[in-house]
Scaffold this motif. Structure first.
Motif: not given
Ligand code: AKG
Ligand code: FE2
Length: 298
Positions: A29-33, A36-42, A135-140
């Motif tokens: 969590p928090g790494s650049p990869e 990137a996944v979380v930004a797309d998800a949002r 990850f779920v929290a990040g997506c939301l």
């Protein structure tokens, strides 16, 4: 991994062997990869309140999850019941018979409840994983999410047989992560109306239009495939599973989370949906039963 090793650490941070980490590098969590996944998800979740991540499960984990869920599903009782979108019989007393809030719709399916799912199964390990929750929290767009405290509905498998369906409803908890492990031969589509209700606004008119089939423009459809993950705001977006046709049942695991700790389904709704309640539901009954902090029916 041996069963004992899995049991020894059910909250293990490791998602390797569960998630396809090459496609979805979310273990740090928090790494650049991860960002990137979380930004797309949002972007997807903000577009229509529903995010689909195809091929989220690792291929071997999907084989295991399919077998584990199919074995549990074999024991689930299929029930047919009619209830309103809230399934809150206690709230319907004074409403007119044609009030959209008391119009009854059909549910015909089986449920495997959280208390029946062993902690070493693929889906229970994913559910409890702190890395997965981050990850779920990040997506939301949240700091963190909490496991839905409901001892039955927190982690659940919906088992929809030929002729079965799960008609329009709202969930009690904020977010559902769903994971398909078996696709039906035909039907069983997931349909939803993004944010049909909003905090402090039940939108009874909109509800009536959808129930009368007059609001097709509000209805979005997703066809999940085995191994796909979906994140969805089920408390605000009215949703349903269309009738399933054919011999192969539809198996979907729902991993429930909330934006605060201690969320648990009301007794009347739990009994209507799952056919039983637990001691924890009865103990929580003393709390407010009509409204949650967002001012909506719980
Ligand atoms: O099976 C699904 O895809 C969704 C299930 C659902 O909405 C529920 O159990 O509340
Ligand atoms: Fe739901």
């Amino acid at each position: 991994m041996s069963t004992l090793a899995r049991f020894a650490d059910p909250e293990s941070d490791r998602l390797d062997g569960i998630v396809d980490l090459e496609r979805y590098p979310i273990e740090r969590p928090g790494s650049p990869e991860w960002c990137a996944v979380v930004a797309d998800a949002r972007v997807s979740i903000e577009a229509d309140g529903c995010l689909s991540l195809p091929g989220f499960l690792d291929a071997d984990a999907l084989t295991d999850a399919h077998a584990e869920v199919a074995s549990l599903a074999g024991k689930a009782v299929r029930r047919e019941a009619w209830s309103s979108v809230y399934a809150r019989i206690e709230l319907e007393g004074d409403m007119a018979p044609d009030d959209p809030r008391r119009v009854e719709v059909r549910r015909c399916l089986g449920h495997v409840t959280r208390d029946q799912i062993a902690p070493d199964t693929v889906v229970a390990r994913l559910y409890a994983s702190p890395v997965f929750k981050a990850f779920v929290a990040g997506c939301l767009g949240l700091e963190r999410v909490y496991e839905y405290a409901d001892p039955l509905a927190g982690l659940i498998v919906t088992v929809v047989p030929d002729g079965g369906e799960l008609s329009w409803h709202y969930d009690t908890n904020e977010f559902v992560v769903s994971l398909m492990t078996q696709q039906p031969d035909d039907g069983g589509l997931f349909e939803f109306c993004p944010d049909l209700r909003k905090p402090s606004d039940e939108n009874i008119d909109g509800l009536g239009r959808v129930l009368r089939g007059e609001a097709d423009e509000l209805v979005h459809t997703r066809a999940l495939r085995p191994g796909d993950l979906q994140i969805f705001r089920g408390r605000y977006s009215l949703h349903r599973v269309t009738p399933v046709r054919g011999e192969q049942e539809r198996h979907v695991v729902c991993l429930g989370y909330a934006d605060r700790p201690g969320v648990i389904g009301p007794v009347d709704r739990t009994r209507a949906v799952y056919g039983r309640v637990t001691e924890a539901h009865l103990l929580a009954e003393g709390r407010a039963t009509t409204a949650a902090p967002d001012g909506l029916v719980l």
